[in-house]
Design a protein around this motif. Structure first.
Motif, short mmCIF file in Angstrom:
data_model
loop_
_atom_site.label_atom_id
_atom_site.label_comp_id
_atom_site.label_asym_id
_atom_site.label_seq_id
_atom_site.Cartn_x
_atom_site.Cartn_y
_atom_site.Cartn_z
N UNK A 167 0.82 -1.21 0.00
CA UNK A 167 0.00 0.00 0.00
C UNK A 167 0.85 1.27 0.00
N UNK A 168 1.97 1.26 0.72
CA UNK A 168 2.85 2.44 0.73
C UNK A 168 3.32 2.77 -0.69
N UNK A 169 3.69 1.74 -1.44
CA UNK A 169 4.14 1.97 -2.82
C UNK A 169 3.01 2.56 -3.66
N UNK A 170 1.81 2.01 -3.53
CA UNK A 170 0.66 2.53 -4.30
C UNK A 170 0.38 3.99 -3.93
N UNK A 171 0.47 4.30 -2.65
CA UNK A 171 0.25 5.69 -2.21
C UNK A 171 1.35 6.61 -2.76
N UNK A 172 2.58 6.11 -2.78
CA UNK A 172 3.69 6.91 -3.33
C UNK A 172 3.49 7.15 -4.82
N UNK A 173 2.99 6.17 -5.52
CA UNK A 173 2.74 6.32 -6.95
C UNK A 173 1.70 7.41 -7.21
N UNK A 174 0.65 7.42 -6.43
CA UNK A 174 -0.38 8.46 -6.55
C UNK A 174 0.21 9.82 -6.17
N UNK A 175 0.97 9.86 -5.08
CA UNK A 175 1.59 11.11 -4.62
C UNK A 175 2.51 11.68 -5.70
N UNK A 176 3.37 10.83 -6.26
CA UNK A 176 4.30 11.28 -7.31
C UNK A 176 3.52 11.76 -8.54
N UNK A 180 8.76 6.47 -13.33
CA UNK A 180 8.46 5.04 -13.46
C UNK A 180 9.67 4.27 -14.00
N UNK A 181 10.38 4.86 -14.94
CA UNK A 181 11.58 4.20 -15.50
C UNK A 181 12.66 4.05 -14.44
N UNK A 182 12.88 5.09 -13.65
CA UNK A 182 13.88 5.02 -12.58
C UNK A 182 13.47 3.97 -11.56
N UNK A 183 12.21 3.94 -11.21
CA UNK A 183 11.70 2.95 -10.26
C UNK A 183 11.89 1.54 -10.80
N UNK A 184 11.61 1.35 -12.07
CA UNK A 184 11.81 0.05 -12.70
C UNK A 184 13.27 -0.39 -12.60
N UNK A 185 14.18 0.52 -12.91
CA UNK A 185 15.61 0.19 -12.83
C UNK A 185 16.02 -0.16 -11.40
N UNK A 186 15.50 0.57 -10.44
CA UNK A 186 15.81 0.27 -9.03
C UNK A 186 15.33 -1.13 -8.67
N UNK A 187 14.09 -1.46 -9.01
CA UNK A 187 13.55 -2.78 -8.68
C UNK A 187 14.29 -3.89 -9.43
N UNK A 188 14.63 -3.66 -10.68
CA UNK A 188 15.34 -4.66 -11.48
C UNK A 188 16.77 -4.89 -11.01
N UNK A 247 11.31 0.53 0.03
CA UNK A 247 11.69 1.90 0.37
C UNK A 247 12.47 2.55 -0.77
N UNK A 248 13.39 1.81 -1.37
CA UNK A 248 14.19 2.35 -2.47
C UNK A 248 13.31 2.61 -3.70
N UNK A 249 12.33 1.75 -3.93
CA UNK A 249 11.41 1.96 -5.05
C UNK A 249 10.56 3.20 -4.81
N UNK A 250 10.10 3.39 -3.59
CA UNK A 250 9.32 4.59 -3.26
C UNK A 250 10.20 5.83 -3.42
N UNK A 251 11.42 5.75 -2.95
CA UNK A 251 12.34 6.89 -3.11
C UNK A 251 12.59 7.19 -4.58
N UNK A 252 12.65 6.15 -5.42
CA UNK A 252 12.83 6.37 -6.86
C UNK A 252 11.64 7.13 -7.44
N UNK A 253 10.44 6.77 -7.02
CA UNK A 253 9.25 7.50 -7.48
C UNK A 253 9.29 8.97 -7.06
#
Length: 191
Positions: A6-15, A36-44, A50-56
């Protein structure tokens, strides 16, 4: 497998809301595509939630509200996310210092940054460099005026980051960034 909750989903909406009126320089592409591209690279590359949320949110402080937004991030997504975002930001307010001064200070800061900051920053620089290379292939030298640092400054900043991140940054991302920057330098006559 990393679970995004849920935190990630909320961060996506916030971003999305923070950057809804922004487009990538010179392209008209919604700015959210970069996040989204930066977040994808972080996850990959092994990033956690937390790092994915920070990327967003990595450009939120720098481009959308300074310390006020940083405190919203801290309150909504936690201290670790806020510290990663702060570490990725080259300034926290307005007016921004002169471009070169700001980039030199940020590079100095990144030299001592933790692995999470280097992961998100490496993903950010790689996505930017990929876009610059694609645009250069299409536009040639007409690309450079859109950047405050121009051709020389932009290439200097990317190369400086590669050299800094080579030892402690995420190897796979930094290796690819080095290849992309080298090709950009070659095409731009700076290799």
């Amino acid at each position: 497998m990393i679970q995004l909750g849920e935190r990630f989903r909320l961060a996506l909406v916030f971003a999305s809301r923070l950057h809804e009126d922004q487009a990538r320089k010179g392209s008209g592409v919604p700015y959210l595509s970069h996040l989204l591209a930066v977040t994808s690279l972080v996850l990959e590359n092994g990033g956690d939630e937390d790092e994915a949320i920070a990327a967003l949110l990595h450009d939120a402080v720098e481009d959308r509200g300074g310390n006020e937004v940083l405190e919203q991030i801290r309150g909504g997504f936690g201290a670790r996310v806020a510290e990663i975002v702060k570490g990725c930001s080259d300034c926290e307010g307005s007016p921004k210092p002169p471009w070169r001064e700001r980039k030199e200070a940020h590079l100095k800061h990144l030299a001592g940054a933790n692995g999470s900051v280097l992961l998100v920053t490496s993903a950010d620089k790689l996505h930017n460099a990929r876009c610059y290379l694609a645009d250069y292939r299409e536009q040639g030298e007409a690309l450079w005026p859109r950047f405050r640092g121009g051709k020389d400054g932009t290439l200097w900043y990317l190369r400086s980051f590669v050299e800094l991140a080579r030892e402690r940054g995420p190897r796979k991302l930094v290796a690819e960034l080095d290849l992309v920057v080298s090709e950009l330098e070659r095409l731009a006559g700076q290799a």
